[in-house]
Design a protein around this motif. Structure first.
Motif, PDB file in Angstrom:
ATOM      1  N   LEU A  90       0.842  -1.201   0.000  1.00 53.33           N
ATOM      2  CA  LEU A  90       0.000   0.000   0.000  1.00 53.33           C
ATOM      3  C   LEU A  90       0.880   1.255   0.000  1.00 53.33           C
ATOM      4  O   LEU A  90       0.627   2.206  -0.751  1.00 53.33           O
ATOM      5  N   GLU A  91       1.933   1.247   0.825  1.00 54.41           N
ATOM      6  CA  GLU A  91       2.836   2.395   0.869  1.00 54.41           C
ATOM      7  C   GLU A  91       3.495   2.591  -0.499  1.00 54.41           C
ATOM      8  O   GLU A  91       3.652   3.712  -0.976  1.00 54.41           O
ATOM      9  N   GLN A  92       3.854   1.476  -1.148  1.00 53.43           N
ATOM     10  CA  GLN A  92       4.461   1.557  -2.478  1.00 53.43           C
ATOM     11  C   GLN A  92       3.497   2.204  -3.481  1.00 53.43           C
ATOM     12  O   GLN A  92       3.877   3.078  -4.257  1.00 53.43           O
ATOM     13  N   ARG A  93       2.238   1.773  -3.427  1.00 49.83           N
ATOM     14  CA  ARG A  93       1.246   2.360  -4.338  1.00 49.83           C
ATOM     15  C   ARG A  93       1.098   3.862  -4.077  1.00 49.83           C
ATOM     16  O   ARG A  93       0.972   4.656  -5.003  1.00 49.83           O
ATOM     17  N   ARG A  94       1.100   4.246  -2.791  1.00 47.28           N
ATOM     18  CA  ARG A  94       0.952   5.669  -2.464  1.00 47.28           C
ATOM     19  C   ARG A  94       2.165   6.471  -2.924  1.00 47.28           C
ATOM     20  O   ARG A  94       2.030   7.584  -3.438  1.00 47.28           O
ATOM     21  N   GLU A  95       3.357   5.880  -2.746  1.00 48.40           N
ATOM     22  CA  GLU A  95       4.581   6.556  -3.164  1.00 48.40           C
ATOM     23  C   GLU A  95       4.565   6.782  -4.678  1.00 48.40           C
ATOM     24  O   GLU A  95       4.919   7.855  -5.160  1.00 48.40           O
ATOM     25  N   TYR A  96       4.120   5.784  -5.421  1.00 50.51           N
ATOM     26  CA  TYR A  96       4.024   5.941  -6.876  1.00 50.51           C
ATOM     27  C   TYR A  96       3.063   7.065  -7.229  1.00 50.51           C
ATOM     28  O   TYR A  96       3.328   7.878  -8.105  1.00 50.51           O
ATOM     29  N   ARG A  97       1.930   7.085  -6.523  1.00 49.02           N
ATOM     30  CA  ARG A  97       0.936   8.121  -6.807  1.00 49.02           C
ATOM     31  C   ARG A  97       1.474   9.518  -6.500  1.00 49.02           C
ATOM     32  O   ARG A  97       1.213  10.470  -7.231  1.00 49.02           O
ATOM     33  N   ARG A  98       2.252   9.617  -5.397  1.00 52.64           N
ATOM     34  CA  ARG A  98       2.825  10.923  -5.056  1.00 52.64           C
ATOM     35  C   ARG A  98       3.705  11.436  -6.177  1.00 52.64           C
ATOM     36  O   ARG A  98       3.815  12.630  -6.411  1.00 52.64           O
ATOM     37  N   ARG A  99       4.356  10.493  -6.868  1.00 51.60           N
ATOM     38  CA  ARG A  99       5.234  10.904  -7.974  1.00 51.60           C
ATOM     39  C   ARG A  99       4.481  10.961  -9.304  1.00 51.60           C
ATOM     40  O   ARG A  99       5.083  11.067 -10.361  1.00 51.60           O
ATOM     41  N   GLY A 100       3.174  10.799  -9.229  1.00 46.34           N
ATOM     42  CA  GLY A 100       2.387  10.853 -10.456  1.00 46.34           C
ATOM     43  C   GLY A 100       2.495   9.596 -11.293  1.00 46.34           C
ATOM     44  O   GLY A 100       2.205   9.600 -12.492  1.00 46.34           O
ATOM     45  N   ALA A 101       2.942   8.488 -10.670  1.00 47.65           N
ATOM     46  CA  ALA A 101       3.082   7.236 -11.414  1.00 47.65           C
ATOM     47  C   ALA A 101       2.088   6.202 -10.881  1.00 47.65           C
ATOM     48  O   ALA A 101       1.245   6.516 -10.030  1.00 47.65           O
ATOM     49  N   PHE A 102       2.171   4.985 -11.369  1.00 47.34           N
ATOM     50  CA  PHE A 102       1.236   3.942 -10.959  1.00 47.34           C
ATOM     51  C   PHE A 102       1.929   2.588 -10.947  1.00 47.34           C
ATOM     52  O   PHE A 102       2.745   2.287 -11.820  1.00 47.34           O
ATOM     53  N   THR A 106      -3.180 -11.641  -0.900  1.00 56.17           N
ATOM     54  CA  THR A 106      -3.139 -10.370  -0.162  1.00 56.17           C
ATOM     55  C   THR A 106      -2.950  -9.202  -1.134  1.00 56.17           C
ATOM     56  O   THR A 106      -3.628  -8.177  -1.029  1.00 56.17           O
ATOM     57  N   LEU A 107      -2.047  -9.392  -2.106  1.00 61.94           N
ATOM     58  CA  LEU A 107      -1.836  -8.330  -3.105  1.00 61.94           C
ATOM     59  C   LEU A 107      -3.072  -8.142  -3.981  1.00 61.94           C
ATOM     60  O   LEU A 107      -3.406  -7.026  -4.376  1.00 61.94           O
ATOM     61  N   LYS A 108      -3.739  -9.256  -4.266  1.00 59.73           N
ATOM     62  CA  LYS A 108      -4.959  -9.170  -5.077  1.00 59.73           C
ATOM     63  C   LYS A 108      -6.054  -8.431  -4.297  1.00 59.73           C
ATOM     64  O   LYS A 108      -6.773  -7.589  -4.841  1.00 59.73           O
ATOM     65  N   VAL A 126      -8.073  -0.985  -3.567  1.00 63.35           N
ATOM     66  CA  VAL A 126      -7.662   0.272  -4.181  1.00 63.35           C
ATOM     67  C   VAL A 126      -8.623   0.642  -5.308  1.00 63.35           C
ATOM     68  O   VAL A 126      -9.026   1.798  -5.448  1.00 63.35           O
ATOM     69  N   LYS A 127      -9.026  -0.360  -6.080  1.00 62.16           N
ATOM     70  CA  LYS A 127      -9.982  -0.089  -7.166  1.00 62.16           C
ATOM     71  C   LYS A 127     -11.317   0.406  -6.612  1.00 62.16           C
ATOM     72  O   LYS A 127     -11.958   1.277  -7.183  1.00 62.16           O
ATOM     73  N   ALA A 128     -11.725  -0.183  -5.489  1.00 63.62           N
ATOM     74  CA  ALA A 128     -13.031   0.163  -4.935  1.00 63.62           C
ATOM     75  C   ALA A 128     -13.013   1.490  -4.175  1.00 63.62           C
ATOM     76  O   ALA A 128     -13.975   2.247  -4.228  1.00 63.62           O
ATOM     77  N   HIS A 129     -11.929   1.773  -3.464  1.00 65.35           N
ATOM     78  CA  HIS A 129     -11.944   2.935  -2.561  1.00 65.35           C
ATOM     79  C   HIS A 129     -10.915   4.009  -2.907  1.00 65.35           C
ATOM     80  O   HIS A 129     -10.955   5.092  -2.340  1.00 65.35           O
ATOM     81  N   GLY A 130      -9.972   3.690  -3.783  1.00 67.53           N
ATOM     82  CA  GLY A 130      -8.934   4.673  -4.080  1.00 67.53           C
ATOM     83  C   GLY A 130      -7.723   4.463  -3.186  1.00 67.53           C
ATOM     84  O   GLY A 130      -7.860   4.049  -2.028  1.00 67.53           O
ATOM     85  N   THR A 131      -6.534   4.780  -3.715  1.00 72.21           N
ATOM     86  CA  THR A 131      -5.267   4.529  -3.017  1.00 72.21           C
ATOM     87  C   THR A 131      -5.209   5.176  -1.637  1.00 72.21           C
ATOM     88  O   THR A 131      -4.638   4.624  -0.705  1.00 72.21           O
ATOM     89  N   TRP A 132      -5.823   6.336  -1.507  1.00 73.37           N
ATOM     90  CA  TRP A 132      -5.668   7.087  -0.253  1.00 73.37           C
ATOM     91  C   TRP A 132      -6.672   6.684   0.803  1.00 73.37           C
ATOM     92  O   TRP A 132      -6.515   7.031   1.979  1.00 73.37           O
ATOM     93  N   LYS A 133      -7.719   6.007   0.410  1.00 71.48           N
ATOM     94  CA  LYS A 133      -8.731   5.638   1.406  1.00 71.48           C
ATOM     95  C   LYS A 133      -8.557   4.221   1.945  1.00 71.48           C
ATOM     96  O   LYS A 133      -9.155   3.864   2.953  1.00 71.48           O
ATOM     97  N   VAL A 134      -7.741   3.422   1.264  1.00 71.06           N
ATOM     98  CA  VAL A 134      -7.513   2.068   1.762  1.00 71.06           C
ATOM     99  C   VAL A 134      -6.736   2.165   3.068  1.00 71.06           C
ATOM    100  O   VAL A 134      -5.814   2.959   3.198  1.00 71.06           O
ATOM    101  N   ARG A 135      -7.139   1.345   4.040  1.00 68.08           N
ATOM    102  CA  ARG A 135      -6.555   1.460   5.379  1.00 68.08           C
ATOM    103  C   ARG A 135      -5.327   0.599   5.587  1.00 68.08           C
ATOM    104  O   ARG A 135      -5.209  -0.475   5.010  1.00 68.08           O
ATOM    105  N   TRP A 136      -4.467   1.099   6.447  1.00 68.61           N
ATOM    106  CA  TRP A 136      -3.362   0.274   6.909  1.00 68.61           C
ATOM    107  C   TRP A 136      -3.929  -0.836   7.776  1.00 68.61           C
ATOM    108  O   TRP A 136      -4.970  -0.679   8.403  1.00 68.61           O
TER     109      TRP A 136
END
Ligand code: ZN
Length: 337
Positions: free
Chosen positions: A34-46, A77-79, A85-95
């Protein structure tokens, strides 16, 4: 149709420690990915599921403890993360925090799972890396196993099987409609005059005890909780999949003050908790049965308009032998609180 079967596991101390360890690994993988996905998003990547799976395989070489967990469980777990993430968005998924998250992990490959009964009270399931694990044989599997999820709830571990039971939902329930009034003194009353006041089985398989019967306003919430309405709704909704019964929730407003015979509305008609006596036409009836009849009529009005979405209708059903563990009452309308 796909349905769930949950059993309590009887883990050895070593198995319980291993389950805890696998849960911890899944939590780390989830949080890291999840942190990796968020880091990518911060850089405008995916970064997507496939790349993360490939990187997980690489990571196992550098972090051997990752390989302690069954690999299909980590991939799942990754699936799950991808779907969240698809359902709630990268930023709303919980730790998944150590304190809040209840350990839970899924074995998606049924070919690697074996489940069998070993005595009247016990069964066992063979899971990758766990080996044979004993479980309480509380019910038959009743279908073809599709996947298994191991989870801890409090001190106990459970396994939930996803099962294809080979049954289909009928297009419509053939029986007549019935209205159900949810109450505080009597948990559920039908328009046919049946009173259902007994413990309901909740989704966790525990029994919710009925309240002592008092209906003081101060204890209303407590009483409602004790009646297990949510448990009732779950049971009925689940059972409706097998009967094709349509469940319609209708607003509770005025259902207890309206005469089911002449439709006159008057708060004074409700003589007491149990007695209804219409001030217009003199119709007398048990107050809950009168309300249930109004609910049935309201359900008919709603379904006649084909207006199901707006009333948050839920598909649902009446009692049939197949639903014996729930024994939910036949129902058409549940008043919304
Ligand atoms: Zn009347």
């Amino acid at each position: 149709m796909l349905t769930g079967r949950r059993y309590r596991l009887d883990l050895t101390p070593v198995q319980a420690a291993f389950a805890e360890q696998v849960g911890g690994i899944c939590r780390s993988v989830w949080n890291t990915a999840l942190e990796q996905r968020r880091e990518y998003r911060r850089r405008g990547a995916f970064i997507g599921h496939a790349t993360q799976c490939a990187q997980l395989a690489e990571a196992k070489r550098d972090f051997p403890w990752l390989a302690d967990a069954p690999s299909q469980v980590l991939q799942q777990t990754l699936k799950d993360l991808e779907q969240a993430v698809k359902a709630h968005g990268t930023w709303k998924v919980r730790w998944r925090s150590v304190r809040r998250w209840k350990p839970s992990f899924r074995f998606p490959d049924a070919k690697q799972i074996v489940m069998e009964r070993i005595s009247r009270r016990w069964g066992r399931v063979k899971l990758p890396k766990f080996g044979w694990v004993r479980l309480r044989w509380s019910r038959p599997l009743g279908g073809t196993l599709r996947s298994a999820t191991v989870s801890r709830d409090g001190r106990h571990w459970f396994v939930s099987f996803l099962v294809e039971d080979g049954q289909a939902t009928p297009e419509a329930h053939p029986g007549p409609a019935v209205g159900v009034d949810r109450g505080v003194v009597v948990a559920a009353t039908t328009s046919d005059g049946d009173f259902h006041d007994r413990p309901f089985i909740t989704s966790k398989g525990t029994v919710e005890q009925p309240a002592s019967g008092g209906a003081q306003k101060s204890g209303l919430n407590r009483a409602i909780l004790d009646k297990g309405w949510y448990g009732l709704e779950l049971a009925v909704t689940s059972a409706s999949r097998y009967t094709g019964t349509k469940i319609i929730k209708v607003p509770a407003a005025y259902t207890s003050q309206t005469c089911s015979a002449c439709k006159a509305v008057d708060a004074a008609s409700r003589e007491s908790q149990a007695r209804f006596a219409c001030t217009s036409c003199g119709h007398r009836e048990h107050a809950d049965v009168n309300a249930a009849k109004n609910i049935k009529a309201a359900g008919h009005a709603v379904s006649g308009r084909g207006d199901l979405g707006a009333t948050r209708s839920v598909k649902r059903q009446p009692p049939r032998p197949r639903a014996r563990q729930h024994a939910a009452p036949a129902a058409r309308g549940i008043p919304v609180l």
